[in-house]
Design an enzyme around this catalytic site. Structure first.
Site, PDB file in Angstrom:
ATOM      1  N   GLU A   8       8.604   2.345 -35.150  1.00  0.00           N
ATOM      2  CA  GLU A   8       9.752   3.132 -35.586  1.00  0.00           C
ATOM      3  C   GLU A   8      10.771   3.397 -34.480  1.00  0.00           C
ATOM      4  O   GLU A   8      11.973   3.486 -34.739  1.00  0.00           O
ATOM      5  CB  GLU A   8       9.259   4.481 -36.129  1.00  0.00           C
ATOM      6  CG  GLU A   8      10.354   5.419 -36.618  1.00  0.00           C
ATOM      7  CD  GLU A   8      10.996   4.947 -37.905  1.00  0.00           C
ATOM      8  OE1 GLU A   8      12.127   5.386 -38.209  1.00  0.00           O
ATOM      9  OE2 GLU A   8      10.370   4.131 -38.619  1.00  0.00           O
ATOM     10  N   ASP A  34      13.157   3.203 -31.138  1.00  0.00           N
ATOM     11  CA  ASP A  34      13.903   2.370 -30.199  1.00  0.00           C
ATOM     12  C   ASP A  34      13.964   3.051 -28.833  1.00  0.00           C
ATOM     13  O   ASP A  34      13.791   4.270 -28.716  1.00  0.00           O
ATOM     14  CB  ASP A  34      15.336   2.163 -30.690  1.00  0.00           C
ATOM     15  CG  ASP A  34      15.397   1.503 -32.059  1.00  0.00           C
ATOM     16  OD1 ASP A  34      14.531   0.649 -32.338  1.00  0.00           O
ATOM     17  OD2 ASP A  34      16.319   1.834 -32.831  1.00  0.00           O
ATOM     18  N   ASP A  76       9.585  -1.169 -31.168  1.00  0.00           N
ATOM     19  CA  ASP A  76      10.682  -1.529 -32.066  1.00  0.00           C
ATOM     20  C   ASP A  76      11.816  -2.102 -31.217  1.00  0.00           C
ATOM     21  O   ASP A  76      11.595  -2.920 -30.345  1.00  0.00           O
ATOM     22  CB  ASP A  76      11.115  -0.322 -32.891  1.00  0.00           C
ATOM     23  CG  ASP A  76      11.987  -0.710 -34.082  1.00  0.00           C
ATOM     24  OD1 ASP A  76      12.006  -1.894 -34.459  1.00  0.00           O
ATOM     25  OD2 ASP A  76      12.669   0.166 -34.633  1.00  0.00           O
ATOM     26  N   ASP A  95      19.666  -0.376 -30.216  1.00  0.00           N
ATOM     27  CA  ASP A  95      20.236  -0.672 -31.528  1.00  0.00           C
ATOM     28  C   ASP A  95      21.548   0.072 -31.711  1.00  0.00           C
ATOM     29  O   ASP A  95      21.676   1.251 -31.343  1.00  0.00           O
ATOM     30  CB  ASP A  95      19.257  -0.278 -32.641  1.00  0.00           C
ATOM     31  CG  ASP A  95      18.136  -1.301 -32.800  1.00  0.00           C
ATOM     32  OD1 ASP A  95      18.079  -2.255 -32.005  1.00  0.00           O
ATOM     33  OD2 ASP A  95      17.303  -1.128 -33.710  1.00  0.00           O
ATOM     34  N   ARG A 118      17.032 -11.529 -30.804  1.00  0.00           N
ATOM     35  CA  ARG A 118      18.006 -10.455 -31.005  1.00  0.00           C
ATOM     36  C   ARG A 118      18.684 -10.030 -29.694  1.00  0.00           C
ATOM     37  O   ARG A 118      18.561  -8.895 -29.267  1.00  0.00           O
ATOM     38  CB  ARG A 118      17.368  -9.231 -31.668  1.00  0.00           C
ATOM     39  CG  ARG A 118      16.788  -9.502 -33.037  1.00  0.00           C
ATOM     40  CD  ARG A 118      16.348  -8.219 -33.713  1.00  0.00           C
ATOM     41  NE  ARG A 118      15.754  -8.471 -35.010  1.00  0.00           N
ATOM     42  CZ  ARG A 118      15.309  -7.536 -35.844  1.00  0.00           C
ATOM     43  NH1 ARG A 118      15.419  -6.258 -35.492  1.00  0.00           N
ATOM     44  NH2 ARG A 118      14.771  -7.842 -37.005  1.00  0.00           N
TER      45      ARG A 118
END
Length: 390
Positions: free
Chosen positions: A169, A171, A210, A214, A267
């Protein structure tokens, strides 16, 4: 005889006066130790546009702090609120305060440090670091994060998603519904808990990391510069989801430059809806079967209506049999990609644009920036990017 003169002070005024005196005595107000705390975001990225990003550069002397614990940081944030402030980080800050998280609810309650508007959060020297938690830039404007390390939080209670397995969950840094953010000279790393230490649960990998950084839910005008991302899987997501177009369309303008992505699986970044400019970056990875973790998958992910302009980047990926794997298209729904001047290994990456099979971006970069020769990217990235190299 003349009557005595006096000043009437209400009870509430007296309380506020006493409170401000008490805060001055207990809050870690200090001198400016890191002179770069007064700097603003340069104009060579999206954070320098539309009025720019000044963070806490206009802070008065009473709003310059040095903190060495999570509680001190929370106290400063609560007291200074949205006033311009410079918060200097000294040493390692354990967001958990040395108390292991018991479960999901406990980790959610204690593991996130909110960064308020008009703030410069900057590390002192080479040792500033956050461990066992996350930094949350949420529904604020005008934030600068500089010169510290964030070790990725470890989820103590991953959740299971059908078809996708166990997922974490938390970051390292989340920028959400926020505008004008400059991220500079940070190091983000899995650190002491690497992915090869994952266990199995019900026959599947119990994933406990995670994202690293982000940027989502309508965030805008963000620059990431001179930073080091290393040893991680899902590194940077720009754009929340395919279905979040109403909030994200026309936003998510992000610049990534002069940074390093080392032993990153994927990513770096993956983009939905946003317009991303990536230049002078170094990507180092290993696509071979010999690596126990962090096996390279791709660098650029271009999703729904996402767009990336890539320039003068160096991709040094061991064991990569097909250079087209550097960019991955997630469908073809208004997404676009182009590259010029980048190298894959020792050769020009001539297939950069045609590999993805996407259209060329139609938008223009509105700021002036300096491209360096790709031959200089390796040296500059390894010696100048990351915390402690400001």
């Amino acid at each position: 005889m003349k009557p005595n003169k006096y000043i009437a002070i209400s009870t509430s005024s007296l309380f506020l006066l006493c409170l401000s005196v008490a805060q001055a005595e207990t809050l870690p107000i200090t001198q400016l130790i890191v002179k770069q705390g007064k700097e603003v975001a340069p104009s060579d990225g999206w954070a320098g546009q539309a009025g720019g990003t000044t963070g806490g550069s206009l802070a008065s002397w009473k709003n310059i702090y040095t903190v060495s614990s999570a509680q001190q940081l929370r106290d400063v944030v609560n007291a200074a609120a949205d006033q311009p402030k410079i918060i200097q980080i000294k040493g390692t800050i354990d967001i958990s305060n040395g108390i292991p998280y018991k479960n999901f609810a406990d980790q959610k309650k204690r593991s996130q440090l909110a960064v308020p508007a008009n703030t410069t959060l900057i590390g002192i020297g080479k040792e500033a670091k956050f461990i066992h938690g996350s930094l949350l830039v949420n529904q604020v404007q005008n934030v600068i994060l500089r010169n510290f390390t964030v070790e990725m939080p470890v989820d103590v209670a991953p959740h299971y998603e059908q078809g996708d397995g166990w997922n974490a969950e938390w970051d390292g840094i989340t920028i959400e519904e926020s505008q004008h953010v400059w991220v500079d000279h940070l190091t983000l790393t899995d650190g002491s808990f690497t992915d090869d230490q994952y266990k199995q649960k019900d026959g599947e990998t119990w994933t406990q990391h995670d994202g690293m950084l982000d940027i989502k839910r309508g965030s805008d005008f963000v620059t990431i510069s001179w930073s080091d991302f290393n040893h991680h899987d899902k590194t940077m997501l720009i754009g929340h989801s395919d279905g979040n177009g109403a909030q994200d369309t026309g936003k998510l303008h992000v610049t990534i430059h002069d940074s390093v992505f080392e032993l990153i699986e994927q990513r770096s970044p993956r983009v939905r809806f946003g317009q991303v400019h990536s230049f002078n970056n170094l990507f180092m990875g290993d696509a071979g079967s010999r690596v126990p973790a962090y096996r390279y998958q791709y660098s650029y992910g271009v999703g729904v209506k996402g767009s990336i302009i890539s320039e003068n980047n160096q991709f040094s990926i061991n064991g990569l049999s097909d250079n087209c794997k550097i960019v991955k298209a997630f469908g073809k729904d208004g997404n676009s990609f182009s590259d010029k001047g980048s190298y894959a290994g020792n050769s020009a990456w001539l297939g950069g644009t045609k590999c993805a099979g996407l259209s060329v971006p139609k938008w223009k970069i509105p700021y002036t920036y300096r491209l360096i020769a790709v031959s200089q990217v390796l040296q500059r990235g390894t010696t100048q990017a990351g915390a402690g190299k400001m």
